[in-house]
Design a protein around this motif. Structure first.
Motif, short mmCIF file in Angstrom:
data_model
loop_
_atom_site.label_atom_id
_atom_site.label_comp_id
_atom_site.label_asym_id
_atom_site.label_seq_id
_atom_site.Cartn_x
_atom_site.Cartn_y
_atom_site.Cartn_z
N ALA A 102 10.55 6.30 -6.36
CA ALA A 102 9.30 5.87 -6.61
C ALA A 102 9.11 4.43 -5.68
O ALA A 102 8.01 4.16 -5.16
N GLU A 103 10.44 3.96 -5.78
CA GLU A 103 10.18 2.43 -4.73
C GLU A 103 10.14 2.84 -3.56
O GLU A 103 9.29 2.09 -2.64
N ASN A 104 10.89 3.88 -3.03
CA ASN A 104 10.51 4.11 -1.42
C ASN A 104 9.14 4.60 -1.24
O ASN A 104 8.52 4.40 -0.04
N ALA A 105 8.32 5.40 -2.21
CA ALA A 105 7.14 6.06 -1.97
C ALA A 105 6.17 4.82 -1.83
O ALA A 105 5.51 4.65 -1.17
N PHE A 106 6.23 4.00 -2.80
CA PHE A 106 5.40 2.75 -2.95
C PHE A 106 5.48 1.81 -1.47
O PHE A 106 4.51 1.48 -0.90
N SER A 107 6.93 1.60 -1.15
CA SER A 107 6.95 0.74 -0.10
C SER A 107 6.50 1.42 1.17
O SER A 107 5.96 0.74 2.16
N ARG A 108 6.68 2.64 1.33
CA ARG A 108 5.91 3.43 2.58
C ARG A 108 4.54 3.24 2.71
O ARG A 108 4.03 2.88 3.61
N VAL A 109 3.78 3.44 1.62
CA VAL A 109 2.46 3.13 1.63
C VAL A 109 2.05 1.76 2.02
O VAL A 109 1.34 1.55 2.67
N LEU A 110 2.73 0.74 1.30
CA LEU A 110 2.56 -0.54 1.54
C LEU A 110 2.90 -1.05 3.04
O LEU A 110 2.07 -1.73 3.81
N VAL A 111 3.98 -0.55 3.47
CA VAL A 111 4.26 -0.76 4.95
C VAL A 111 3.43 0.04 5.95
O VAL A 111 2.92 -0.64 7.32
N SER A 112 3.10 1.38 5.91
CA SER A 112 2.47 2.20 6.65
C SER A 112 0.78 1.69 6.61
O SER A 112 0.07 1.71 7.62
N LYS A 113 0.31 1.50 5.53
CA LYS A 113 -1.26 1.53 5.17
C LYS A 113 -1.62 -0.24 5.03
O LYS A 113 -2.73 -0.70 4.97
N GLY A 114 -0.57 -1.07 4.52
CA GLY A 114 -0.81 -2.28 4.08
C GLY A 114 -1.73 -2.54 2.91
O GLY A 114 -2.57 -3.46 2.95
N ARG A 115 -1.68 -1.56 2.02
CA ARG A 115 -2.57 -1.59 1.04
C ARG A 115 -1.98 -0.84 -0.28
O ARG A 115 -0.90 -0.28 0.19
N LEU A 116 -2.53 -0.65 -1.46
CA LEU A 116 -2.05 0.21 -2.58
C LEU A 116 -3.26 0.47 -3.21
O LEU A 116 -3.66 -0.54 -3.98
N SER A 117 -3.78 1.67 -3.30
CA SER A 117 -4.97 1.94 -4.03
C SER A 117 -4.80 3.51 -4.44
O SER A 117 -3.85 4.15 -4.13
N GLU A 118 -6.09 3.87 -5.18
CA GLU A 118 -6.02 5.33 -5.75
C GLU A 118 -5.98 6.20 -4.53
O GLU A 118 -5.50 7.44 -4.87
N GLU A 119 -6.49 5.80 -3.62
CA GLU A 119 -6.55 6.86 -2.27
C GLU A 119 -5.10 7.29 -1.89
O GLU A 119 -5.01 8.07 -1.04
N ASP A 120 -4.30 6.24 -2.31
CA ASP A 120 -2.68 6.59 -1.83
C ASP A 120 -2.05 7.57 -2.59
O ASP A 120 -0.70 7.77 -2.54
N ILE A 121 -2.66 7.98 -3.84
CA ILE A 121 -1.88 8.78 -4.60
C ILE A 121 -1.41 10.15 -3.84
O ILE A 121 0.05 10.71 -4.04
N ASP A 122 -1.77 10.71 -2.83
CA ASP A 122 -1.44 11.97 -2.11
C ASP A 122 -0.12 11.48 -1.23
O ASP A 122 0.77 12.09 -1.34
N ASP A 123 -0.08 10.32 -0.94
CA ASP A 123 1.26 9.60 -0.38
C ASP A 123 2.29 9.60 -1.25
O ASP A 123 3.65 10.03 -1.02
N ILE A 124 2.14 9.36 -2.31
CA ILE A 124 3.08 9.33 -3.48
C ILE A 124 3.45 10.61 -4.09
O ILE A 124 4.62 11.18 -4.05
N LEU A 125 2.47 11.49 -3.97
CA LEU A 125 3.10 13.02 -4.32
C LEU A 125 3.61 13.64 -3.41
O LEU A 125 4.46 14.53 -3.53
N ALA A 126 3.48 13.29 -2.24
CA ALA A 126 4.28 13.92 -0.99
C ALA A 126 5.86 13.49 -1.19
O ALA A 126 6.73 14.34 -0.70
N GLU A 127 6.15 12.81 -1.90
CA GLU A 127 7.79 12.33 -2.13
C GLU A 127 8.16 13.47 -3.14
O GLU A 127 9.47 13.80 -3.07
N LYS A 128 7.49 13.99 -3.94
CA LYS A 128 7.70 15.07 -4.82
C LYS A 128 8.08 16.21 -4.20
O LYS A 128 8.65 17.10 -4.48
N LYS A 129 7.20 16.30 -2.93
CA LYS A 129 7.40 17.73 -2.14
C LYS A 129 9.01 18.11 -1.94
O LYS A 129 9.31 19.35 -1.86
#
Length: 587
Positions: free
Chosen positions: A239-266
């Motif tokens: 979970a920490e890696n998924a949140f960090s990846r979004v923050l680093v790659s997009k510089g944000r954290l919003s509801e639109e980034d849920i798909d990036d979090i779900l990708a970790e489950k893949k």
């Protein structure tokens, strides 16, 4: 104070001539081997009701105070587990000694000569002889646990630890227990981070980057809840890696980034080999018709949230979609994933069967465990009747394997505790076992019929837009009439075939191109009208309709001999839009 000479454990029934205890809650410690001192009895229902709410570390605390000698803790999260065990040891006034084969004891030992012990048997001998009041943790001990010398030492340790203030914890992601130790070990699953832990992790990460001008956090309470729900099923590190990846790659954290979090489950699903992970590509708005089914699903979009639990709502269990082939059952399953922002997993029963005795049933348990581990999620079973085929003759054809696999699966459907929403589709209801359709397995059964004229209008427009065309450039009314008795899949293919007509002549395709291909196609519904009528009669009293009933329901016209001879459809030719000019004939 009550004293009895017998050995007991938590949640075990014990009987003596003077006492029967269904369940007990310990108060204080046990003194002396085989003697219970200072406990009070609680009603077994009360203790059982607390069981599911008890965290893993609380259960470990209880078992250590009850003098359980050896605990086998199943987890991939070594650091998180050891951190919690360290807190527990401090609370109980004990030391925590952690050992791994690569470096020996990682914690400071008073006797420095024992610091670098790497031999598994030597470390067990040291633990048996040690006078420390401590919890001993052995990392990845499962490769050595099958050795005869290790087995004997663990049995010796079990006897010795019961009379001491020491506890041995085996920490491993793999369960491996020799038969000799089955009565000496207590196996525990270390639970993945729950909502509160995941919320704390997310809050800590947000606080850490809040002052960074290059990072934008735009989350309200509901959006944060959905991000947390998306991360459930991941380990704390994942979970920490998924949140960090979004923050680093997009510089944000919003509801639109849920798909990036779900990708970790893949990755979790891929490694299992039992399930397929489907990317959420189909939008819910791209499902034509089925207004009643869509309304049902939209109303349950927030049913996995904390607000729903606070309101008193249970999590939805699933739906069974039965109906005509090609009418949107599978598309709906894929679109719901996008609507609810949950991972979609596909279960293929063919993958579960194995030639080894007992392996098929074990594969079912592994597949459902993977689904539960990444819950909340959607588990999609397409054409479930094919996976259930052969149940009646299972005893003669496959020694009962199909029946046992089916029994294991429907028991899980009934008893599952994690929010796994099951969407099963079926075309042949006669092949479905009645046990599958009883209440408790699914929330509802929906019947998906052929699209009515209003739905065909919507479906034509959706598919024309999907290929980048403006529906207003086509005669939709004429297409709707021509497409009578066509399924959604057949409408899509008619449009694609029309596009080939235009492409082959280097021009834009037209309404006439689509109709030309509709004329050349006899829809599946007209080749099997009796089957569809039987399906409609069955669903009339056993299922909910996925679409609203229109006043003049269309009748399926069977294929005529003249159509067979001519190779073209005649059912639409009597409508005003298609009536032939006078004086013209096909003869």
């Amino acid at each position: 104070m009550i004293t009895h000479s017998l050995t007991v454990g938590v949640r075990k029934e014990i009987s003596t001539p003077s006492l029967t205890v269904g369940a007990m809650l310990w108060s204080g410690y046990c003194y002396g081997r085989g003697t219970v001192v200072g406990f009070f009895i609680k009603d077994s229902n009360i203790l059982d009701s607390q069981g599911p709410l008890m965290g893993t570390i609380d259960e470990i605390d209880l078992l250590i105070r009850a003098r359980y000698p050896i605990l086998y803790l199943l987890t991939w999260e070594e650091k998180r587990a050891i951190d919690e065990l360290a807190g527990l040891a401090s609370k109980q006034g004990k030391a925590l000694h952690v050992w791994s084969q690569s470096v020996g004891f990682t914690t400071r030992m008073e006797d420095e000569s024992k610091q670098k012990i790497r031999d598994p048997q030597s470390v067990l001998e040291f633990i048996i002889e040690s006078d420390d009041v401590a919890i001993f943790v052995l990392k990845d001990f499962h490769p050595y646990i099958m050795e005869p010398g290790v087995i004997r030492l663990l049995r010796d340790a079990s006897d010795q630890l019961k009379t001491s203030y020491k506890t041995l914890v085996i920490l491993s992601p793999v369960l491996r227990i020799p038969p000799e130790l089955e009565k000496d070990l207590t196996v525990l699953d270390y639970k993945l981070p729950q909502e509160e832990e995941m919320r704390k992790l997310l809050d800590e990460m947000i606080d850490a980057v809040r002052e960074n001008p290059r990072v934008h956090i735009n989350l309200n309470a509901l959006e944060k809840e959905r991000l947390i729900q998306a991360a459930l099923g991941l380990t704390a590190v994942e979970a920490e890696n998924a949140f960090s990846r979004v923050l680093v790659s997009k510089g944000r954290l919003s509801e639109e980034d849920i798909d990036d979090i779900l990708a970790e489950k893949k990755q979790i699903v891929r490694k299992s080999g039992m399930l397929e992970y489907y990317e959420p590509e189909d939008e819910f708005e791209q499902v034509g018709g089925l207004d009643l089914l869509k309304d049902w699903l939209v109303k349950r979009g927030r049913s996995f949230s904390d607000q729903a639990r606070t309101y008193g709502l249970p999590e939805p269990r699933g739906i069974l979609l039965v109906g005509v082939q090609g009418c949107g059952k599978s598309l709906t399953a894929k679109a719901v994933s996008n609507l609810w922002k949950l991972p979609l997993l596909r279960l293929d029963f063919g993958r579960l069967f194995s030639s080894l005795v007992g392996s098929s049933e074990e594969n079912v348990r592994r597949a459902t465990l993977v689904a539960e581990n990444i819950a909340p999620c959607i588990l999609w079973i397409d054409e479930i009747e094919k996976g259930m085929s052969g149940l009646e003759s299972s005893g003669a054809s496959d020694a009962g394997t199909s029946s046992r696999v089916f029994g294991t699966f429907i028991t899980w459907m009934q008893e599952k505790k994690r929010p796994v929403f099951v969407i099963a589709t079926a075309n042949d209801i006669e092949a479905l076992p009645p046990e599958l359709m009883r209440k408790g397995r699914f929330d509802d059964i929906f019947f998906v019929d052929l699209p009515n004229p209003n739905e065909r209008d919507e479906i034509f427009k959706i598919h024309l837009e999907r290929v980048g065309r403006d529906p207003s450039a086509f005669d939709i009314k004429k297409l709707v009439i021509a497409g009578k008795n066509f399924s959604g899949a057949e409408i899509k293919e008619a449009i694609i075939s029309g596009m080939y007509e235009g492409f082959a002549e280097d021009r834009e395709f037209t309404t006439e191109d689509i109709i030309k291909n509709i004329e050349a196609t006899i829809p599946l519904a007209r080749t099997m009208p009796d089957t569809i009528e039987e399906l409609r009669n069955w669903a009339g009293v056993r299922a909910r309709r996925a679409s609203r009933v229109i006043e003049d329901e269309e009748v399926i016209i069977p294929v005529t001999e003249d159509e067979t001879r001519r190779g073209t459809r005649l059912d639409y030719l009597d409508t005003p839009d298609f009536r032939e000019p006078e004086g013209k004939s096909d003869e």
